[in-house]
Write a protein that holds these residues in place. Sequence first.
Motif, short mmCIF file in Angstrom:
data_model
loop_
_atom_site.label_atom_id
_atom_site.label_comp_id
_atom_site.label_asym_id
_atom_site.label_seq_id
_atom_site.Cartn_x
_atom_site.Cartn_y
_atom_site.Cartn_z
N PRO A 67 0.80 -1.23 0.00
CA PRO A 67 0.00 0.00 0.00
C PRO A 67 0.82 1.28 0.00
N PHE A 68 2.08 1.20 0.43
CA PHE A 68 2.91 2.40 0.47
C PHE A 68 3.76 2.57 -0.79
N TYR A 69 3.65 1.62 -1.73
CA TYR A 69 4.40 1.70 -2.98
C TYR A 69 3.62 2.56 -3.97
N LEU A 70 4.23 3.65 -4.43
CA LEU A 70 3.59 4.56 -5.37
C LEU A 70 4.15 4.33 -6.77
N GLY A 71 3.28 4.05 -7.73
CA GLY A 71 3.71 3.86 -9.10
C GLY A 71 4.10 5.18 -9.75
N SER A 72 4.98 5.09 -10.77
CA SER A 72 5.43 6.29 -11.48
C SER A 72 5.64 6.00 -12.97
N ASN A 73 4.78 5.14 -13.53
CA ASN A 73 4.80 4.85 -14.97
C ASN A 73 6.10 4.22 -15.46
#
Length: 318
Positions: A67-73
């Motif tokens: 849940p704390f992993y943020l995607g960045s394309n």
Amino acid sequence: MTKSATAAKQRAIQNEVAEDDAKGKPKAETAMQAGGRTYPAPPFPKQHQKKPGDEAKLSPPALYDAPFYLGSNKLLDKVAIITGGDSGIGRSVAVLFAREGADVVILHLDEDKDAKETSEAVAREGRRCLVLKGDVKNSTFCRKAVQQAVSEFGKLDVLVNNAAFQVHSYDIEDLSEEHFDETLKTNLYGYFHMAKAAVPHLRPGAAIINTGSITGIDGQKNLLDYSMTKGGIHAFTRALASQLVAKGIRVNAVAPGPVWRPLNPSDKEAEDVSKFGANVPMKRPAQPEEIAPAYVFLASAHCSSYITGEILPIIGGY
């Protein structure tokens, strides 16, 4: 300083160390926690499952959604095939690939419920998921799976070889040829069949990521056949990387230590499952979401364009 003075100084240091030793060696009393949330540590409930294992029955549940992993394309509009993508590491990789913008094809053997949950998790990330059921030991299935993926999505950018078979055997004399054959054909033939089917569709910038293991580096006496295959996967990774470098295709492997997933309770005896991961310095097994970011790293040319033929151990401080 005279020789006698040096000797006296060394004895004094020795005495200081002896006094420290008498106090006892420092011990890690609790599992190391370095992530965004607290991860389960042994002892776990005693449990055993029938092959091939059911993630829904794991206690405690495996943590895969990061849940704390943020995607960045990092993988925007890429297409990835993940074998063994229904559960464990494969499920978490599918979710994070989707979070990074990829459409995903997951291959699984027999775990329909787990595969459905993975597909739904990918959909929640806003990407498409194609689920294909079959046996990677079968070269025809592997070819058809790749063809279906390309037909559905128009291309293929990443192959993750992750499906595995593992059952312990305490004595080489008890390791049957049937058991040995199943392990080698799933873990080695499966990787070979998938890579052979995928390579004609991969273009420069594509990536193949194989799941190795610490057992392929150190060996494990109760997993003779499995250790052998994982060492073979590491060698296969390096050799294939050398072969495909001229085509602009990178090939790497992730070599995890103990990971909480259905593979373990469907292999180990219930008592051993309760202590799983307790012997590593971090005093616990990894959760799938702690391993999956490495696959994103190796799949993304933004992160690892100069990395090929490498084995990345993630082993909890071994």
